[in-house]
Design an enzyme around this catalytic site. Structure first.
Site, PDB file in Angstrom:
ATOM      1  N   CYS A 188      -4.021  -4.711   6.870  1.00  7.55           N
ATOM      2  CA  CYS A 188      -4.317  -5.419   5.630  1.00  7.55           C
ATOM      3  C   CYS A 188      -5.258  -6.583   5.919  1.00  7.55           C
ATOM      4  O   CYS A 188      -4.905  -7.519   6.650  1.00  7.55           O
ATOM      5  CB  CYS A 188      -3.015  -5.939   5.011  1.00  7.55           C
ATOM      6  N   THR A 195      -8.596  -9.291   4.378  1.00  4.39           N
ATOM      7  CA  THR A 195      -9.092  -9.981   3.191  1.00  4.39           C
ATOM      8  C   THR A 195     -10.603  -9.845   3.065  1.00  4.39           C
ATOM      9  O   THR A 195     -11.339 -10.106   4.022  1.00  4.39           O
ATOM     10  CB  THR A 195      -8.720 -11.467   3.249  1.00  4.39           C
ATOM     11  N   PHE A 231       0.848  -1.187   0.000  1.00  2.90           N
ATOM     12  CA  PHE A 231       0.000   0.000   0.000  1.00  2.90           C
ATOM     13  C   PHE A 231       0.888   1.243   0.000  1.00  2.90           C
ATOM     14  O   PHE A 231       2.110   1.146   0.125  1.00  2.90           O
ATOM     15  CB  PHE A 231      -0.915  -0.001   1.226  1.00  2.90           C
ATOM     16  N   ALA A 289      -8.695 -11.891  12.970  1.00  3.42           N
ATOM     17  CA  ALA A 289      -8.216 -12.915  13.891  1.00  3.42           C
ATOM     18  C   ALA A 289      -7.877 -12.265  15.234  1.00  3.42           C
ATOM     19  O   ALA A 289      -7.722 -11.044  15.335  1.00  3.42           O
ATOM     20  CB  ALA A 289      -6.986 -13.611  13.307  1.00  3.42           C
ATOM     21  N   HIS A 330       0.829  -4.027   7.870  1.00  2.88           N
ATOM     22  CA  HIS A 330       1.028  -4.978   8.966  1.00  2.88           C
ATOM     23  C   HIS A 330       1.300  -4.144  10.214  1.00  2.88           C
ATOM     24  O   HIS A 330       2.426  -3.692  10.438  1.00  2.88           O
ATOM     25  CB  HIS A 330       2.197  -5.915   8.675  1.00  2.88           C
ATOM     26  N   SER A 332      -7.252  -7.663  -0.979  1.00  2.98           N
ATOM     27  CA  SER A 332      -6.798  -7.037   0.271  1.00  2.98           C
ATOM     28  C   SER A 332      -7.211  -5.570   0.300  1.00  2.98           C
ATOM     29  O   SER A 332      -7.027  -4.851  -0.681  1.00  2.98           O
ATOM     30  CB  SER A 332      -5.268  -7.126   0.388  1.00  2.98           C
ATOM     31  N   THR A 347       4.419  12.387   8.019  1.00  4.56           N
ATOM     32  CA  THR A 347       5.798  12.768   8.299  1.00  4.56           C
ATOM     33  C   THR A 347       5.962  13.080   9.782  1.00  4.56           C
ATOM     34  O   THR A 347       5.176  13.838  10.354  1.00  4.56           O
ATOM     35  CB  THR A 347       6.194  14.004   7.467  1.00  4.56           C
TER      36      THR A 347
END
Length: 249
Positions: A48, A50, A2, A68, A106, A41, A157
């Site tokens: 990220c 699904t 991404f 999860a 992630h 995704s 930033t």
């Protein structure tokens, strides 16, 4: 992969939790579902996830994702309530301009919003990272002034970093305030943090070189740089210049 450029704000429509995790339905998302497929995704608040179900027309365009327990423990998504807005970004296409930075979506950890202060029409936010643990070490080595950090999926930033206090700040211009959820969050709320992955790879490569077969050469190189720096700062005396007079016949 991404970019950290948020495409759209979706709305949490339904939440179903059990011992194995959580199903989240996001509505009002039609603009990012026009080319969607099951299994695609989508980054939701920087995580990220699904797509397991979607409909471009129903409920303003909805999609369903499964979280999860690991995702719930790493992110703020377990804090979301029906009606909350979330940042959305589709996986980057090879044909588009790369305007943010490399974002894996992630999430490393969550931080807490310490304060929000107006600066003209911009908004400065301060965050505090949690105490590091053996399982989740400090992320501060990867957060540097003028470097990148991903907050709730948005590439931002870094303005300031205070390592001793485990804090850092970013600035949101007026346009960004309107395009992401961060400006709407209150002090005390959690945000998802992903640090720049390039820094992680550099650190791992250097450590591997120090511990591996090339370790002695790397140690000598680092030692020379440190000594030269200390000499330049006047902390160490300069080494005496070698003389070749005795070698001249």
């Amino acid at each position: 992969m991404f970019t950290g450029l948020i495409e759209h704000l979706g709305t949490v429509f339904a939440i179903h939790r059990d011992d194995s995790g959580c199903a989240l339905t996001i509505s009002e998302s039609a603009p990012i579902l026009v080319d969607c497929h099951i299994g695609d995704s989508i980054a939701v608040n920087g995580a990220c996830l699904t797509v397991v179900e979607f409909d471009v027309e129903r409920d303003g365009g909805y999609f369903k994702i499964w979280l999860a327990n690991e995702t719930l423990s790493r992110t703020d998504l377990g804090d979301r309530k029906v009606g909350d807005q979330v940042n959305l970004e589709r996986a980057m296409g090879a044909h588009v301009r790369f305007g943010g930075h490399f974002v894996q979506a992630h999430v490393d950890i969550t931080a807490t919003i310490l304060s929000k202060t107006l600066d003209g029409d911009s908004l400065r936010l301060w965050f505090r990272l949690p105490e590091p643990t053996a399982e989740r070490p400090s992320l501060l080595p990867y957060i540097i002034p003028k470097g990148y950090v991903t907050i709730d999926g948005a590439s931002l930033t870094v303005i300031s970093v205070h390592d001793a206090e485990r804090t850092f700040s970013v600035m949101l211009i007026q346009h960004t305030q309107q395009k992401i959820t961060l400006a709407k969050k209150a002090s005390g709320e959690r945000v998802n943090i992903e640090v720049d992955m390039v820094g992680k790879y550099v650190e791992k490569s250097v450590l591997a070189a120090l511990e591996g077969g090339g370790g002695e050469a790397m140690r000598t190189f680092v030692q020379r740089i440190v000594e030269e720096t200390l000499v330049n700062k006047g902390i160490l005396p300069a080494a005496p210049a070698s003389s070749d007079i005795g070698a001249i016949q």
